[in-house]
Design an enzyme around this catalytic site. Structure first.
Site, PDB file in Angstrom:
ATOM      1  N   ASP A  79      -8.359   1.617   4.999  1.00 10.94           N
ATOM      2  CA  ASP A  79      -7.433   0.141   4.941  1.00 10.94           C
ATOM      3  C   ASP A  79      -6.735   0.215   3.648  1.00 10.94           C
ATOM      4  O   ASP A  79      -7.021   0.895   2.629  1.00 10.94           O
ATOM      5  CB  ASP A  79      -8.713  -1.051   4.607  1.00 10.94           C
ATOM      6  CG  ASP A  79      -7.879  -2.385   4.426  1.00 10.94           C
ATOM      7  OD1 ASP A  79      -7.409  -2.856   5.290  1.00 10.94           O
ATOM      8  OD2 ASP A  79      -7.626  -2.871   3.268  1.00 10.94           O
ATOM      9  N   GLU A 115      -4.047  -1.841   0.960  1.00  5.60           N
ATOM     10  CA  GLU A 115      -3.497  -3.138   0.545  1.00  5.60           C
ATOM     11  C   GLU A 115      -2.204  -2.818  -0.060  1.00  5.60           C
ATOM     12  O   GLU A 115      -1.993  -2.126  -0.822  1.00  5.60           O
ATOM     13  CB  GLU A 115      -4.401  -4.018  -0.719  1.00  5.60           C
ATOM     14  CG  GLU A 115      -5.933  -4.118  -0.317  1.00  5.60           C
ATOM     15  CD  GLU A 115      -5.717  -5.162   0.822  1.00  5.60           C
ATOM     16  OE1 GLU A 115      -4.930  -5.988   0.895  1.00  5.60           O
ATOM     17  OE2 GLU A 115      -6.836  -5.198   1.791  1.00  5.60           O
ATOM     18  N   HIS A 132     -10.552  -8.699   1.229  1.00  5.54           N
ATOM     19  CA  HIS A 132      -9.246  -8.074   1.128  1.00  5.54           C
ATOM     20  C   HIS A 132      -9.305  -7.051  -0.077  1.00  5.54           C
ATOM     21  O   HIS A 132      -7.963  -6.866  -0.628  1.00  5.54           O
ATOM     22  CB  HIS A 132      -8.178  -9.126   1.009  1.00  5.54           C
ATOM     23  CG  HIS A 132      -7.920  -9.990   2.087  1.00  5.54           C
ATOM     24  ND1 HIS A 132      -7.379  -9.559   3.363  1.00  5.54           N
ATOM     25  CD2 HIS A 132      -8.276 -11.378   2.644  1.00  5.54           C
ATOM     26  CE1 HIS A 132      -7.403 -10.555   4.308  1.00  5.54           C
ATOM     27  NE2 HIS A 132      -7.960 -11.542   3.818  1.00  5.54           N
ATOM     28  N   ASP A 142     -13.370  -3.974   2.975  1.00  4.46           N
ATOM     29  CA  ASP A 142     -12.837  -4.125   4.096  1.00  4.46           C
ATOM     30  C   ASP A 142     -13.343  -3.360   5.042  1.00  4.46           C
ATOM     31  O   ASP A 142     -13.626  -3.422   6.132  1.00  4.46           O
ATOM     32  CB  ASP A 142     -11.368  -4.473   4.343  1.00  4.46           C
ATOM     33  CG  ASP A 142     -10.799  -5.862   3.520  1.00  4.46           C
ATOM     34  OD1 ASP A 142     -11.918  -6.656   3.259  1.00  4.46           O
ATOM     35  OD2 ASP A 142      -9.944  -6.265   3.544  1.00  4.46           O
TER      36      ASP A 142
END
Length: 355
Positions: free
Chosen positions: A16, A18, A163, A168
């Site tokens: 993941d 960000e 988040h 996550d």
């Protein structure tokens, strides 16, 4: 960059990212955080993990109001390495492995390729991809709303989505486990509505009101102990399924009422060191009508303190009687053989609680 053979790259890479969120047209996204875990595909356990903040070239791109960056500020990433410095590690984690994540096809894969293009290096390529957002929309239906990670986490009682990359991806793995368990149980236990009850063809198995009504009806004459169990579990279990097996290929399987407990015997299977139960021939049981409740219960937690998927079987007294008899016979055989192994009862206490 390190290299590995295809056989050594069998792990699934859940990852993941960000990023900053553009505040004006044409503004690019900048990587703020990368997180990944390597997962064994056979046991679905985490084998390795890596996460880091990433310092963008232009700190002014960070907006503390961005919901996706979750308050990642310039101060949080000012001392972090630039993507160039971590690119070899990211490449080694991802290249040649199966990539997995929630909405990675729509977002994360593109951000990784953009980051590598920006530093002039070839991007890693996946062996295959598993986008849990696309997969679950197709297989899990609309029962969990918009199928976003936060919605799924709330549905299964796994807590709030942070988040943050590593949190996550770990939540993503847990959500997949829960969804897979529910789908497996459904495929194993659910039959057509006409086979279960002719008047329930349109019933929604996830309707808590229907579950409450069924449990009230089923256990209105329960003991005090059972009532206490009901008062705790009824508000937490997801749904009930009445199972009726209409197949005609079950020759040799006995209904509990057809079993004479005094005729049950047991012997060791020499080559496997297991106990085999007999009733003239090998004992095989079927039970035409079972009710099974399964869902998330806060009474049972995993090692991280998160609610686990559980199921409860409303076993009829005749079945419990047969299973109790099998338990005693098998236990005695084990004891008489001089075994020092800890005995795990054939009949779990849950049967007795719900009888």
């Amino acid at each position: 960059m390190s290299s590995s053979s295809g056989e050594e790259r069998s792990e699934i890479a859940f990852f993941d990212v960000e990023t900053t969120v553009p505040t004006q047209p044409g503004q690019r996204r900048a990587l703020l955080e990368f997180g990944a875990i390597l997962v064994c595909p056979r046991k679905l356990v985490e084998l390795d993990s890596y996460s880091t903040f990433v310092r963008p070239a232009d700190l002014s791109l960070i907006s503390t109001m961005s919901p996706r960056s979750n308050g990642i500020t310039p101060d949080a990433v000012v001392s972090a390495p630039p993507f160039l410095q971590i690119s070899d590690r990211v490449y080694d984690l991802l290249h040649g492995r199966i990539w997995a994540g929630h909405n990675i096809l729509g977002f994360d894969c593109a951000r990784i390729r953009e980051a590598f293009a920006e530093i002039g290096k070839p991007a890693p390529e996946p062996k295959d991809t598993i986008d849990s957002y696309t997969l679950l929309k197709r297989t899990f239906g609309r029962r969990a709303g918009d199928m976003k990670m936060a919605t799924l986490a709330t549905y299964f009682g796994l807590g709030q989505q942070t988040h943050r990359s590593l949190d996550d991806v770990r939540m993503n793995l847990e959500v997949l486990k829960y969804c897979a368990a529910v789908l497996l149980l459904e495929s194993s236990l659910c039959v057509t509505a006409e086979e279960v009850e002719p008047n329930t063809a349109q019933r929604n198995p996830f309707d808590m009101g229907q579950l409450s009504d069924e449990m009230e009806e089923s256990y209105e004459t329960s003991s005090t102990e059972s009532s206490e169990m009901y008062s705790v579990e009824s508000s937490e279990m997801s749904f009930a399924v009445a199972v009726s097996d209409g197949r005609s290929d079950l020759g040799g399987f006995l209904e509990p009422d057809e079993v004479l407990t005094s005729s049950i015997s047991a012997s060791f299977v020499t080559f496997s060191k297991k106990i085999q139960l007999f009733h003239e021939t090998i004992l095989r049981l079927r039970c035409s009508h079972l009710k099974v409740w399964f869902g998330i219960s806060t009474n049972f937690l995993d090692h991280a303190g998160r609610p686990r998927l559980n199921f409860v079987v409303n076993a009829p007294q005749s079945l419990c009687k047969v299973l109790d008899a099998c338990d005693v016979i098998a236990r005695n055989l084990s004891s008489d053989s001089g075994s020092s192994s800890e005995w795990w009862p054939v009949v779990h206490s849950i049967y007795r609680i719900w009888r």
